[in-house]
Motif scaffolding. Sequence first.
Motif, PDB file in Angstrom:
ATOM      1  N   ALA A  44      -3.008  53.247  -1.226  1.00  0.00           N
ATOM      2  CA  ALA A  44      -2.102  53.666  -2.894  1.00  0.00           C
ATOM      3  C   ALA A  44      -0.954  53.368  -2.311  1.00  0.00           C
ATOM      4  O   ALA A  44      -0.833  52.300  -3.588  1.00  0.00           O
ATOM      5  N   HIS A  45      -0.758  53.071  -1.282  1.00  0.00           N
ATOM      6  CA  HIS A  45       0.535  52.807  -0.980  1.00  0.00           C
ATOM      7  C   HIS A  45       0.841  51.301  -0.904  1.00  0.00           C
ATOM      8  O   HIS A  45       1.602  50.665  -1.600  1.00  0.00           O
ATOM      9  N   LEU A  46      -0.216  50.231  -0.791  1.00  0.00           N
ATOM     10  CA  LEU A  46      -0.228  49.077  -0.714  1.00  0.00           C
ATOM     11  C   LEU A  46      -0.173  48.637  -1.953  1.00  0.00           C
ATOM     12  O   LEU A  46       0.547  48.005  -2.455  1.00  0.00           O
ATOM     13  N   ASP A  47      -1.021  49.741  -3.125  1.00  0.00           N
ATOM     14  CA  ASP A  47      -0.993  49.057  -4.736  1.00  0.00           C
ATOM     15  C   ASP A  47       0.719  49.089  -4.868  1.00  0.00           C
ATOM     16  O   ASP A  47       1.233  48.341  -5.836  1.00  0.00           O
ATOM     17  N   GLY A  48       1.157  50.420  -5.045  1.00  0.00           N
ATOM     18  CA  GLY A  48       2.498  50.633  -5.349  1.00  0.00           C
ATOM     19  C   GLY A  48       3.041  49.807  -4.967  1.00  0.00           C
ATOM     20  O   GLY A  48       4.278  49.400  -5.644  1.00  0.00           O
TER      21      GLY A  48
END
Length: 253
Positions: A44-48
């Motif tokens: 999720a953090h990487l997608d952000g």
Amino acid sequence: MIQATTARTVLVTGASRGIGRAIALGLAQRGFDVVANDIERQSAHLDGLVSEIEGLGRRAFALHADVSDKAQVTAMAAAAIERAGAIDAVVNNAGILITSPVETLDDGIWDAVMDVNAKGTFLVIQALLPHMRARGYGRIVNIASIGGKQGAPEQAHYSASKAAVMGFTRVLAQEVGALGITANCVCPGIILTDMGRTNLEDPAVKAKWTANTAMRRIGAPEDVVGPVAFFASDESAFVTGQTLNVDGGIVFD
Ligand SMILES: NC(=O)c1ccc[n+]([C@@H]2O[C@H](COP(=O)([O-])OP(=O)(O)OC[C@H]3O[C@@H](n4cnc5c(N)ncnc54)[C@H](O)[C@@H]3O)[C@@H](O)[C@H]2O)c1
């Protein structure tokens, strides 16, 4: 500000938070497209991060892999080259810190820290070297630590892993210099991240580090970006096998 010149696409490992995230964003601001890696549970953090980089007008790709797993690293390198077209630079930033005094250090923790910090760096580089050799160009930036030079109690295994990264980088630079590839280390000092808080939880310890730093402050992840950009760009074309402390003045060598 140093801008990407020949080097245009960078792979940054451990990019979902902390220093890696700052490097990925900072290099995007300097004109690099970014392949951002982290372990699956950080997706999720990487997608952000990918959305943020795309908002800067650069291309960004998220690739999950545990850098200590050879099969995952091999697949990541192939996917990175296929999706980005080429990888010009790599920043080996993924790392872990688990503290323990030597006397009670579990050998499984020794292995885990060495596997991610030292072996992970080696595996990522080994997977990308044929590509860099074929292109006659590469910029390798390994995030070591002043902990690999001076270290702190309960971090002997972490120190050993970062000293390994520095030794590895010095010899790697000698092997690949004639191929147009440079390899250098950046050694952050005390930087306020999830990992950095391990060193800073106790206010007395934080005050001690602040007092022992020439610039009298704890570092921010963004403090590491400029030196990494230097080694990832052509501004450092004749610099290889070096280690640069980025610590506000703690270790002087
Ligand atoms: N924070 C400091 O004070 C400090 C000081 C010196 C060096 N460093 C080094 O800087 C680098 C970044 O540290 P940070 O403070 O941002 O830490 P952090 O813990 O905030 O971030 C580390 C990142 O690496 C990722 N990661 C961990 N294991 C991984 C694996 N096996 N494969 C892929 N990704 C993995 C994590 O998910 C995380 O996103 C590390 O190599 C660390 O050793 C940090």
